[in-house]
Design a protein around this motif. Structure first.
Motif: not given
Length: 141
Positions: A1-25
């Motif tokens: 298994x391999x992970x790439x880990x990024x520290x973020x202030x916020x992040x979202x993921x969309x499939x097409x036009x639908x937002x399916x996941x989000x986080x803040x910090x």
């Protein structure tokens, strides 16, 4: 298994036009599952991820792990296992077969949700996704 880990202030993921996941910090985590990976690898990697000291302490040093106020956005990404040893087109022959990769991805996600009290969001396994993130630092491991 391999992970790439990024520290973020916020992040979202969309499939097409639908937002399916989000986080803040928190942590944006890309996970690639390799042929031969097992449940023991899931346990080890989740524990390692949750213990990573990537956040600043009171003295401004990266000495704190992710707090329960933060979030984790998990994205499946078999291309993390790409190899460029020959030619210019990446080879992905080290990546696990899709059914096994999905099983271990879901096991990883389940363990994260069990072990981490903060927000856990996810992408869509095997789908084309659009990911937006605001890096904090930047810090990438």
């Amino acid at each position: 298994m391999r992970c790439l880990v990024r520290r973020v202030s916020s992040a979202t993921v969309r499939v097409g036009n639908e937002e399916i996941g989000e986080i803040g910090e928190g942590l944006l985590v890309y996970l690639g599952v390799e042929e031969g990976d097992q449940s023991g690898d899931v346990c080890w990697l989740v524990n390692k991820l949750l213990g990573l000291r990537l956040f600043s302490d009171s003295k401004g040093k990266m000495n704190e792990s992710l707090s329960d106020d933060g979030g984790i956005l998990l994205i499946s990404q078999f291309t993390l296992l790409g190899s460029l040893k020959k030619g210019y087109r990446p080879s992905f022959n080290r990546a696990a077969e899709p059914a096994e990769a999905r099983r271990l991805y879901e096991e990883f996600l389940g363990k994260l949700k069990l072990e981490f009290e903060g927000t856990v969001s996810q992408g869509a396994f095997g789908e084309h996704m659009q990911i937006e993130a605001v890096d904090d630092g930047p810090v990438s491991i």
